[in-house]
Design an enzyme around this catalytic site. Structure first.
Site, PDB file in Angstrom:
ATOM      1  N   GLY A 171       0.818  -1.204   0.000  1.00  0.00           N
ATOM      2  CA  GLY A 171       0.000   0.000   0.000  1.00  0.00           C
ATOM      3  C   GLY A 171       0.849   1.250   0.000  1.00  0.00           C
ATOM      4  O   GLY A 171       2.062   1.185   0.146  1.00  0.00           O
ATOM      5  N   PRO A 172       0.190   2.396  -0.174  1.00  0.00           N
ATOM      6  CA  PRO A 172       0.922   3.667  -0.225  1.00  0.00           C
ATOM      7  C   PRO A 172       1.627   3.961   1.100  1.00  0.00           C
ATOM      8  O   PRO A 172       1.279   3.362   2.124  1.00  0.00           O
ATOM      9  CB  PRO A 172      -0.170   4.704  -0.487  1.00  0.00           C
ATOM     10  CG  PRO A 172      -1.413   3.978  -0.722  1.00  0.00           C
ATOM     11  CD  PRO A 172      -1.250   2.581  -0.282  1.00  0.00           C
ATOM     12  N   PRO A 173       2.589   4.877   1.099  1.00  0.00           N
ATOM     13  CA  PRO A 173       3.309   5.202   2.326  1.00  0.00           C
ATOM     14  C   PRO A 173       2.372   5.760   3.388  1.00  0.00           C
ATOM     15  O   PRO A 173       1.404   6.442   3.069  1.00  0.00           O
ATOM     16  CB  PRO A 173       4.295   6.292   1.890  1.00  0.00           C
ATOM     17  CG  PRO A 173       4.329   6.246   0.416  1.00  0.00           C
ATOM     18  CD  PRO A 173       3.059   5.640  -0.049  1.00  0.00           C
ATOM     19  N   GLY A 194      -0.002   2.652   7.504  1.00  0.00           N
ATOM     20  CA  GLY A 194      -0.023   1.841   8.716  1.00  0.00           C
ATOM     21  C   GLY A 194       0.484   0.423   8.543  1.00  0.00           C
ATOM     22  O   GLY A 194       0.099  -0.462   9.301  1.00  0.00           O
ATOM     23  N   GLU A 211      -9.685  31.660  -7.211  1.00  0.00           N
ATOM     24  CA  GLU A 211     -10.258  30.606  -6.370  1.00  0.00           C
ATOM     25  C   GLU A 211     -11.774  30.548  -6.504  1.00  0.00           C
ATOM     26  O   GLU A 211     -12.362  29.474  -6.570  1.00  0.00           O
ATOM     27  CB  GLU A 211      -9.876  30.822  -4.893  1.00  0.00           C
ATOM     28  CG  GLU A 211      -8.376  30.705  -4.608  1.00  0.00           C
ATOM     29  CD  GLU A 211      -7.801  29.336  -4.951  1.00  0.00           C
ATOM     30  OE1 GLU A 211      -8.547  28.334  -4.884  1.00  0.00           O
ATOM     31  OE2 GLU A 211      -6.610  29.264  -5.309  1.00  0.00           O
TER      32      GLU A 211
HETATM   33  P1  ADP Z   1       3.791   2.664   6.588  1.00  0.00           P
HETATM   34  O1  ADP Z   1       4.633   1.616   7.214  1.00  0.00           O
HETATM   35  O2  ADP Z   1       2.592   2.129   5.874  1.00  0.00           O
HETATM   36  O3  ADP Z   1       4.526   3.652   5.751  1.00  0.00           O
HETATM   37  P2  ADP Z   1       3.381   3.413   9.318  1.00  0.00           P
HETATM   38  O4  ADP Z   1       2.825   2.134   9.816  1.00  0.00           O
HETATM   39  O5  ADP Z   1       4.795   3.690   9.620  1.00  0.00           O
HETATM   40  O6  ADP Z   1       3.142   3.538   7.761  1.00  0.00           O
HETATM   41  O7  ADP Z   1       2.466   4.586   9.832  1.00  0.00           O
HETATM   42  C1  ADP Z   1       2.982   5.762  10.343  1.00  0.00           C
HETATM   43  C2  ADP Z   1       2.103   6.303  11.442  1.00  0.00           C
HETATM   44  O8  ADP Z   1       0.839   6.686  10.922  1.00  0.00           O
HETATM   45  C3  ADP Z   1       1.805   5.301  12.500  1.00  0.00           C
HETATM   46  O9  ADP Z   1       2.783   5.297  13.479  1.00  0.00           O
HETATM   47  C4  ADP Z   1       0.465   5.774  13.054  1.00  0.00           C
HETATM   48  O10 ADP Z   1       0.661   6.766  14.033  1.00  0.00           O
HETATM   49  C5  ADP Z   1      -0.191   6.407  11.861  1.00  0.00           C
HETATM   50  N1  ADP Z   1      -1.151   5.515  11.226  1.00  0.00           N
HETATM   51  C6  ADP Z   1      -1.103   5.065   9.955  1.00  0.00           C
HETATM   52  N2  ADP Z   1      -2.157   4.284   9.681  1.00  0.00           N
HETATM   53  C7  ADP Z   1      -2.901   4.218  10.803  1.00  0.00           C
HETATM   54  C8  ADP Z   1      -4.113   3.548  11.148  1.00  0.00           C
HETATM   55  N3  ADP Z   1      -4.772   2.793  10.265  1.00  0.00           N
HETATM   56  N4  ADP Z   1      -4.583   3.703  12.395  1.00  0.00           N
HETATM   57  C9  ADP Z   1      -3.930   4.463  13.289  1.00  0.00           C
HETATM   58  N5  ADP Z   1      -2.775   5.109  13.017  1.00  0.00           N
HETATM   59  C10 ADP Z   1      -2.264   5.007  11.797  1.00  0.00           C
HETATM   60 ZN    ZN Z   2      -6.274  27.152  -9.379  1.00  0.00          ZN
END
Ligand code: ADP
Ligand code: ZN
Length: 618
Positions: free
Chosen positions: A211-213, A216, A433
């Protein structure tokens, strides 16, 4: 807790072997041959000739029947020669005497063998050992193995979190219900492997979170470990491919060894695409990475799945992964972790809002609506920004307004307080705008925006429109896409109509409109010419959605023409809409210019009320 092994470090042994080989080569091959090379070998009669010609200056009669002698050649240069000795030449001494050269029988100096050994072996080895020790020490500290420098050559620095320290449960991950459901099975297996073994079911060895960055993925992996109450090893793919060549494979080996010792456990490999990229077999390809990948594949095949080591990988470019990684028995389970939908966003906001003090009347649903397209990480950031803003203003808790403002901060950057737009520029931005919003509103007959502000942002945006989305859209019709393009051109259209000149402010709109139009024609089959033929393929789904063309040059030219046609038609439509609503355009722009902010309700209120006579209305 760091794991340190007491065994000698593998790569240091490797290093010493190399040192020994080098020393052998030096002592037995290189040095003797250097010594040899400078001595010219001659025949005995040549030697006698030299003697007769009185060219010889000095002679050494070696013990082993070899004669070393020094000759001055025609250029006056001294060369060293060597010849055998003819034992029947009883006159040699006389000859030498006669020629008047210095000569001596050389008795081999009994250089103590201990000393020789010392000089040619012990001292170099000592020096290299010292160097090796120094390098390894340097690396230990530079690899950031913590204050103790626990990082060793070829040691994976996967960190173990024992159950108490992750403490993250599925309840900490909001939304992502499908992903959680798929992972629950793994948790259940780690809890109760017997149930699965009884029926003969094998757990997948690995699961890939895709999934995208910021959606979670890491959090989910930690939650699996937390739920199953097993140790959690985490390492990032990029850490395998760093510093020293040949270390990647060693690290993989080590990681799996550690994991096996601690089984049942979870091994989490973030950014697995950095090692798992397709092996393309190109010459000059990245050998290091391929070795690492091969090692990973071998380890995954080799370990006993029933021991309860579960490998979770995360990536945001699944299409670049090597097929070998994805085949059954490796990462055969693929768990999509998508951007959260409206409900998901609301839940994520709530989860994070628990960590801060927040007023009771906050409407999370509104915030979630306004933060369309935000990832979990961004939402977490929005909540934190709101808390920071509350502190800055000296309040005890965060409010709805804080949250709304922080959406803009996270998405558009901080307000630039000191950047003053000239009155003229501010007016242009206001019309621009409102142009967008008015075109949107007239096409859909509903509030197109949540809020518009014309306060410059650190991101460089001069104005900012917060869109609302009522519910989720998964499909877009051709008409909707066309309307969207018209809306995007609305800003520029307003500038043209009012100021009869155009500015650079529309570059982002132009980019987006073009992307949409191109997509309609080349990917969504929304043109008459190309029917349902894909002219472009998306190559990078989760990171920006880059596309690659898959058609002939002629078709490309045609596509370009079609794109221009499509955008032009929508631009004309936008101009028409604004022309028909010129009064409202002035009225709304004036309001925005005066107040710098207009909400969706205010916008609709002004749009729907009976037209008032404006002094400058055309
Ligand atoms: P990824 O690994 O997908 O790039 P992370 O797991 O590192 O993303 O997510 C970064 C932060 O974003 C987490 O530490 C959390 O605080 C928040 N976050 C992301 N997705 C969720 C979710 N579904 N529920 C709660 N917090 C989330
Ligand atoms: Zn514009």
């Amino acid at each position: 807790m760091d794991i340190k092994s007491k065994k000698p470090k593998q790569s240091l042994i490797f290093y010493y072997v190399i040192v020994l080989v080098v020393l052998f080569a030096l002592n037995f091959l290189i040095f003797p041959s250097i010594r040899e090379r400078s001595i010219v070998e001659t025949t005995y009669d040549q030697f006698i000739d030299y003697l007769d010609e009185k060219k010889v200056t000095e002679v050494q009669l070696e013990d082993d029947g070899v004669t070393i002698y020094y000759v001055v050649d025609d250029n006056g240069k001294e060369i060293i020669c060597k010849t055998g000795r003819v034992s029947e030449d009883y006159h040699l001494i006389d000859r030498l005497d006669e020629a008047g050269v210095k000569f001596a029988q050389v008795i081999p100096t009994q250089a103590s063998p201990i000393l020789t050994f010392l000089i040619s072996w012990i001292i170099p080895i000592g020096l290299f050992a010292l160097l090796g020790w120094w390098i390894s020490k340097k690396m230990a500290s530079s690899m950031g193995g913590g204050p103790g420098g626990s990082m060793m050559f070829g040691k994976s620095n996967a960190k173990i979190y024992v159950k108490s320290s992750t403490g993250i449960k599925f309840s900490d991950v909001a939304g992502e219900d499908e992903a959680k459901e798929l992972l629950t099975e793994i948790v259940d297996y780690l809890h109760n492997p017997g149930k699965y073994k009884e029926i003969g079911a094998e757990m997948p060895k690995g699961a890939l979170l895709v999934g995208p960055p910021g959606t979670g993925k890491t959090l989910l992996a930690k939650a699996v470990a937390g739920e199953a109450e097993v140790p959690f090893f985490s390492i990032s793919g990029s850490e395998f491919v760093e510093m020293f060549v040949g270390m990647g494979a060693a690290k993989v080996r080590d990681l799996f060894k550690q994991a096996n010792e601690k089984a049942p456990c979870i091994v989490f490999i973030d950014e697995i695409d950095t090692i798992g990229k397709k092996r393309d077999g190109q010459i000059g390809g990245n050998d290091e990475r391929e070795q690492t990948l091969n090692q990973l594949l071998t380890e995954m095949d080799g370990f006993d799945g029933s021991k309860g080591v579960v490998i979770l990988g995360a990536t945001n470019r699944p299409d670049s992964l090597d097929p070998a990684l994805l085949r059954p028995g490796r990462f055969d389970r693929r768990i999509p972790v998508e951007l959260p939908d409206l409900k998901g966003r609301e839940d994520i906001l709530k989860v994070h809002a628990k960590k801060i003090k927040i007023s009771d009347d906050v409407n999370f649903s509104d915030i979630a609506k306004a933060a369309a397209g935000a990832s979990g990480a961004e939402l977490a950031n929005i909540v934190n920004e709101a808390a920071l803003r509350a502190v800055r203003d000296g309040r005890r808790f965060a409010t709805q307004a804080d949250l709304e403002e922080s959406i803009e901060v996270v998405i558009a950057g901080y307000q630039k307080k000191n950047r003053v737009l000239s009155e003229k520029e501010k007016l242009i931005v206001a019309y621009h705008e409102i142009g967008h919003a008015l075109v949107a509103a007239k096409q859909s007959n509903s509030a197109p925006v949540h809020k518009i502000t014309i306060i410059p942002r650190t991101s460089g945006a001069l104005g900012y429109t917060m869109q609302v989305e009522d519910g989720e859209h998964y499909l877009m019709s051709k008409e909707e896409l066309e309307n969207k393009i018209a809306t995007l051109t609305g800003g520029r259209a307003a500038e043209e109509l009012i100021f009869h000149s155009i500015t650079t402010g529309a570059s982002n709109d132009i980019e987006q409109a073009t992307k949409l139009a191109r997509g309609m024609i080349s990917r969504f089959g929304m043109s008459d010419e190309f029917d349902m033929v894909a002219m472009e393929n998306v190559t990078n789904q989760y990171l920006g959605g880059d596309t690659s063309l898959a058609c002939s040059f002629e078709t490309q030219t045609q596509i370009d023409k079609k794109v221009v046609e499509l955008v032009r038609a929508q631009h004309q439509k936008a101009l028409k809409i604004l022309q028909d609503n010129m009064r409202k355009l002035h009225e709304l722009a004036k309001y925005l210019f005066d107040h710098e902010t207009i909400t969706g309700e205010e916008f609709m209120e002004i749009l729907n009320r009976a037209p008032e006579s404006l002094p400058n209305a055309e």
